[in-house]
Design an enzyme around this catalytic site. Structure first.
Site, PDB file in Angstrom:
ATOM      1  N   ASP A 249       0.835  -1.208   0.000  1.00 35.12           N
ATOM      2  CA  ASP A 249       0.000   0.000   0.000  1.00 35.12           C
ATOM      3  C   ASP A 249       0.867   1.254   0.000  1.00 35.12           C
ATOM      4  O   ASP A 249       1.995   1.254   0.513  1.00 35.12           O
ATOM      5  CB  ASP A 249      -0.996   0.011   1.165  1.00 35.12           C
ATOM      6  CG  ASP A 249      -0.343   0.016   2.539  1.00 35.12           C
ATOM      7  OD1 ASP A 249       0.661  -0.695   2.712  1.00 35.12           O
ATOM      8  OD2 ASP A 249      -0.834   0.731   3.429  1.00 35.12           O
TER       9      ASP A 249
ATOM     10  N   GLU B 235      -0.101  -0.998   5.647  1.00 39.31           N
ATOM     11  CA  GLU B 235       0.852  -0.575   6.662  1.00 39.31           C
ATOM     12  C   GLU B 235       0.734   0.921   6.890  1.00 39.31           C
ATOM     13  O   GLU B 235       0.927   1.412   7.986  1.00 39.31           O
ATOM     14  CB  GLU B 235       2.283  -0.928   6.224  1.00 39.31           C
ATOM     15  CG  GLU B 235       3.339  -0.771   7.319  1.00 39.31           C
ATOM     16  CD  GLU B 235       3.916   0.625   7.435  1.00 39.31           C
ATOM     17  OE1 GLU B 235       4.543   0.937   8.457  1.00 39.31           O
ATOM     18  OE2 GLU B 235       3.739   1.436   6.504  1.00 39.31           O
ATOM     19  N   GLU B 236       0.376   1.642   5.836  1.00 39.39           N
ATOM     20  CA  GLU B 236       0.387   3.107   5.904  1.00 39.39           C
ATOM     21  C   GLU B 236      -0.803   3.688   6.666  1.00 39.39           C
ATOM     22  O   GLU B 236      -0.754   4.835   7.087  1.00 39.39           O
ATOM     23  CB  GLU B 236       0.393   3.699   4.480  1.00 39.39           C
ATOM     24  CG  GLU B 236       1.621   3.339   3.653  1.00 39.39           C
ATOM     25  CD  GLU B 236       2.885   4.052   4.123  1.00 39.39           C
ATOM     26  OE1 GLU B 236       2.842   4.731   5.169  1.00 39.39           O
ATOM     27  OE2 GLU B 236       3.907   3.903   3.440  1.00 39.39           O
TER      28      GLU B 236
HETATM   29 ZN   LIG Z   1       6.616   1.995   4.479  1.00 41.59          ZN
END
Ligand SMILES: [Zn+2]
Length: 384
Positions: free
Chosen positions: A76, A141-142
């Site tokens: 992502d 993850e973001e």
């Molecule tokens: Zn990253």
């Protein structure tokens, strides 16, 4: 079709993949890995007040070895913002003057591409390695990070998938490849503190209780207190005041309330609880004589260190061989999914340059993609 690390990077950047659901980018990766002999699981997790997320687990372990080196990363990317502000289309993955431009180039699609390409090259001459190789790729993850890496690790444990060591491909270098790898992180806790005193006329302070005076002396005590001397792999813990405000009732009025916010980045000699205890103690000792305090806090992460016993020395030697430079083993910077992985395996973060991550015109040098690919190859060759 066999692609080199730069070509693979371009393919990944050309699939825009914001946090959450994106099957296309993971199908592309999964298909590529299947051709290399990997067994893939597409894992969709949902719930816990967060959105649905696609994840990919892939493993190649012909000897069913207990030693399995994983690569963990995220597909992502953060939003590109105003496309017109970019010199090159953020999803065109254009190479200009030796630089590959695109959203996710630094953080962290190129690192994923480098590891895939390194694995392909390694398996060409070591078709039957005595250790396993795995991929843990999340598409979240973001943003929330709730239905991503943590859930895949849990699924792996429940389904008996082994993991002994893990590389995380987050961009770890400040300015050029080879400067820095990461083996842990400081913890972070943020505070909001409100002091309530007694409103009054500045000419008659004996009839009032100024919360600003109390707040300032309390902040000075907290700021002056030396939290520690630093530890082997960590800098000193540090408190930073981020805002001070009061009601601003006018030049002749002592306000009723004053507020401040501050954040503590702490090393492995503390926990968020020990920092909280300390701040509460200082508040109780300082605020009195009719004034009261209200303290709230939010922990973003505990500090951790992944003991650099086996993988980290291999990574350091590999970087040295490819770049001629000895990387620093650091614990600086913001949080990453390594915080989940450290409970399962020795984890080392090594990726590209973080300078343009999340920025307009995010880019990486093609020469550094090649260096990272070679470094990952070298790590694989020295792993067993
Ligand atoms: Zn990253």
């Amino acid at each position: 079709m066999k692609l080199n690390a730069t070509q693979l990077s371009q393919k990944l950047i050309q699939i825009p993949s914001y946090s959450g659901v994106n099957e296309e980018v993971l199908n592309f990766l999964g298909n590529y890995l299947k051709n290399l002999g990997f067994t893939c699981d597409y894992l969709e997790f949902d719930g816990e007040n967060s959105y649905k997320v696609n994840n990919l687990h892939a493993v190649f372990n012909p000897k069913n070895s207990a030693k399995v080196l994983y690569f963990a990363g995220h597909t992502d990317v953060v939003r590109e913002g105003d496309k017109a502000a970019w010199t090159h289309d953020p999803f065109a993955a254009k190479i200009v003057d030796g630089k590959l431009f695109g959203r996710g180039a630094a953080d962290m699609k190129c690192a994923i591409a480098c590891f895939v390409s390194a694995v392909a090259e390694f398996l060409e001459s070591n078709a039957n390695p005595d250790f396993g190789i795995g991929f843990l790729i999340t598409n979240d993850e973001e943003a929330d990070g709730v239905n991503g890496t943590a859930k895949v690790l849990d699924w792996m444990q429940k389904s008996g998938k082994k993991i002994s060591h893990c590389l995380v491909g987050e961009p770890t270098n400040p300015t050029k490849f080879g400067e820095m790898i990461k083996i842990g992180r400081r913890g972070s806790i943020g505070f909001k503190l409100k002091i309530t005193g007694k409103q009054g006329h500045v000419a008659y302070p004996e009839n009032a209780l100024n919360p600003i005076t109390i707040l300032i002396s309390l902040l000075k005590i907290l700021k002056d207190h030396k939290l520690d001397e630093g530890t082997k792999f960590f800098d000193c813990s540090n408190l930073e005041i981020t805002s001070i405000s009061s009601q601003n009732l006018g030049g002749n009025v002592i306000p009723n309330e004053a507020e401040a916010a501050f954040n503590v980045r702490f090393n492995d000699s503390h926990t968020s609880q020990s920092i909280l205890d300390l701040v509460e103690y200082a508040c109780k000792k300082t605020v009195g004589f009719g004034a009261t305090f209200d303290l709230s806090h939010r922990t973003s992460g505990e500090s951790f260190l992944s003991d650099p016993k086996f993988l980290a020395p291999i990574v350091v030697e590999s970087v040295k061989k490819i770049t001629g430079q000895t990387p620093q083993m650091s614990t600086t910077g913001g949080t990453s999914d390594a915080r989940f992985i450290k409970d399962y395996a020795e984890v080392v973060e090594i990726g590209l340059i973080n300078k343009t991550a999340h920025q307009i015109d995010e880019f990486v040098e093609v020469a550094e993609i090649e260096q990272l690919q070679k470094t990952y190859c070298e790590i694989l060759r020295n792993f067993s």
